[in-house]
Design an enzyme around this catalytic site. Structure first.
Site, PDB file in Angstrom:
ATOM      1  N   ASP A 144      -4.794   2.174  10.985  1.00  0.00           N
ATOM      2  CA  ASP A 144      -6.207   1.943  11.276  1.00  0.00           C
ATOM      3  C   ASP A 144      -6.325   1.596  12.757  1.00  0.00           C
ATOM      4  OD1 ASP A 144      -8.901   1.366  11.052  1.00  0.00           O
ATOM      5  OD2 ASP A 144      -8.610  -0.564  10.097  1.00  0.00           O
TER       6      ASP A 144
ATOM      7  N   ASP B 289      -5.926  -0.627  -1.165  1.00  0.00           N
ATOM      8  CA  ASP B 289      -6.733  -1.548  -1.957  1.00  0.00           C
ATOM      9  C   ASP B 289      -7.915  -2.088  -1.172  1.00  0.00           C
ATOM     10  OD1 ASP B 289      -5.003  -3.207  -0.213  1.00  0.00           O
ATOM     11  OD2 ASP B 289      -5.971  -4.865  -1.264  1.00  0.00           O
TER      12      ASP B 289
ATOM     13  N   PHE C 145     -13.762   2.696   5.116  1.00  0.00           N
ATOM     14  CA  PHE C 145     -12.715   1.914   4.467  1.00  0.00           C
ATOM     15  C   PHE C 145     -12.238   2.684   3.242  1.00  0.00           C
ATOM     16  CE2 PHE C 145     -10.585  -1.308   2.038  1.00  0.00           C
ATOM     17  CZ  PHE C 145      -9.870  -1.972   3.023  1.00  0.00           C
TER      18      PHE C 145
ATOM     19  N   LYS D 180      -6.950   6.910  10.999  1.00  0.00           N
ATOM     20  CA  LYS D 180      -8.373   6.940  11.373  1.00  0.00           C
ATOM     21  C   LYS D 180      -8.413   7.045  12.886  1.00  0.00           C
ATOM     22  CE  LYS D 180      -9.755   3.585   7.869  1.00  0.00           C
ATOM     23  NZ  LYS D 180     -10.203   2.192   7.738  1.00  0.00           N
TER      24      LYS D 180
ATOM     25  N   ASP E 130       0.908   3.434   4.525  1.00  0.00           N
ATOM     26  CA  ASP E 130      -0.221   4.055   3.832  1.00  0.00           C
ATOM     27  C   ASP E 130      -1.275   4.540   4.827  1.00  0.00           C
ATOM     28  OD1 ASP E 130      -0.867   1.445   4.603  1.00  0.00           O
ATOM     29  OD2 ASP E 130      -1.673   0.844   2.664  1.00  0.00           O
TER      30      ASP E 130
ATOM     31  N   GLY F 144       0.786  -1.237   0.000  1.00  0.00           N
ATOM     32  CA  GLY F 144       0.000   0.000   0.000  1.00  0.00           C
ATOM     33  C   GLY F 144       0.813   1.279   0.000  1.00  0.00           C
TER      34      GLY F 144
HETATM   35  P1  IMP Z   1      -4.064  -1.799  11.226  1.00  0.00           P
HETATM   36  O1  IMP Z   1      -3.181  -2.907  11.701  1.00  0.00           O
HETATM   37  O2  IMP Z   1      -5.502  -2.000  11.662  1.00  0.00           O
HETATM   38  O3  IMP Z   1      -3.552  -0.417  11.611  1.00  0.00           O
HETATM   39  O4  IMP Z   1      -4.144  -1.869   9.658  1.00  0.00           O
HETATM   40  C1  IMP Z   1      -2.998  -1.974   8.941  1.00  0.00           C
HETATM   41  C2  IMP Z   1      -3.126  -2.266   7.479  1.00  0.00           C
HETATM   42  O5  IMP Z   1      -4.454  -2.640   7.075  1.00  0.00           O
HETATM   43  C3  IMP Z   1      -2.799  -1.023   6.692  1.00  0.00           C
HETATM   44  O6  IMP Z   1      -1.413  -0.871   6.523  1.00  0.00           O
HETATM   45  C4  IMP Z   1      -3.521  -1.292   5.402  1.00  0.00           C
HETATM   46  O7  IMP Z   1      -2.724  -2.092   4.560  1.00  0.00           O
HETATM   47  C5  IMP Z   1      -4.755  -2.056   5.839  1.00  0.00           C
HETATM   48  N1  IMP Z   1      -5.886  -1.102   6.009  1.00  0.00           N
HETATM   49  C6  IMP Z   1      -6.388  -0.614   7.159  1.00  0.00           C
HETATM   50  N2  IMP Z   1      -7.402   0.236   6.930  1.00  0.00           N
HETATM   51  C7  IMP Z   1      -7.525   0.290   5.599  1.00  0.00           C
HETATM   52  C8  IMP Z   1      -8.405   1.035   4.723  1.00  0.00           C
HETATM   53  O8  IMP Z   1      -9.283   1.836   5.121  1.00  0.00           O
HETATM   54  N3  IMP Z   1      -8.228   0.817   3.384  1.00  0.00           N
HETATM   55  C9  IMP Z   1      -7.274  -0.029   2.893  1.00  0.00           C
HETATM   56  N4  IMP Z   1      -6.437  -0.723   3.667  1.00  0.00           N
HETATM   57  C10 IMP Z   1      -6.563  -0.565   5.001  1.00  0.00           C
HETATM   58 MG    MG Z   2      -0.303  -1.350   4.650  1.00  0.00          MG
END
Ligand code: IMP
Ligand code: MG
Length: 176
Positions: A103, A159, A152, A131, A100, A44
């Protein structure tokens, strides 16, 4: 006709261009006379890191990691597996992880632990998007491009099931 899965635009293309330049200028100032390695998280962050690096006007190197976080297509679990590790050692170097999107923050928390254990001189994070409503852990994200609502996001590298990375803007996924 626009794909019905592409919803509201969250960040326009010209806003991305402008903000990436600002971040590049900030990083240039902060890392002058240091030993900067940008670590992109595949896939990403590829689009963001390639634009960001061209906005950085001080010597820097590029490396990549690929991680898989177990979970559903829109939710990560925090259980992370390294699919591709860095090519080079980061010991004693100034490392900037380029993501990227943050979340839940669980993927980044894992990366910070894993890279922190390799004794870099410094370790910071630059995320294009966050977010704030979803963040589950307290993370020191030094540079943030944009805060977005709890939707999302797709486009500019992000993606949904490997699609939409090529959109030149960031939009919300419209789920039927
Ligand atoms: P986290 O571990 O929940 O912070 O999410 C990490 C990974 O999930 C990010 O690096 C993205 O690759 C993917 N991700 C999380 N939220 C989104 C979104 O809204 N769109 C696309 N990919 C996401
Ligand atoms: Mg990522």
């Amino acid at each position: 006709m626009r794909d019905p899965e592409i919803g509201e635009i969250l960040v326009q293309h010209d806003e991305l261009v402008h903000r990436v330049r600002e971040l590049g200028a900030e990083i240039t100032r902060d890392y002058a006379q240091r030993d900067l390695v940008l670590v992109g998280v595949l896939k990403g962050a590829v689009f963001f890191i390639s634009d960001l690096m061209r906005s950085i006007d001080t010597p820097c190197e590029l490396d990549f990691m690929a991680v898989a976080s177990y979970g559903s297509s829109t939710d990560s679990s925090g259980v992370v597996r390294i699919l591709k590790d860095l090519d080079a050692s980061i010991e004693g170097r100034d490392v900037l992880i380029v993501e990227d999107i943050v979340d839940s923050g669980l993927t980044l928390q894992y990366l910070l632990r894993s890279l922190g254990a390799r004794r870099p001189a410094s370790l910071e994070v630059c995320a294009l998007l966050t977010k704030p409503d979803r963040l589950k852990v307290d993370l020191p994200t030094r540079y943030v491009g944009f805060e977005i609502p709890n939707r999302f996001a797709i486009g500019y590298g992000l993606d949904y099931m490997e699609r939409f990375r090529n959109l030149p803007y960031v939009a919300a996924l419209e789920q039927p």
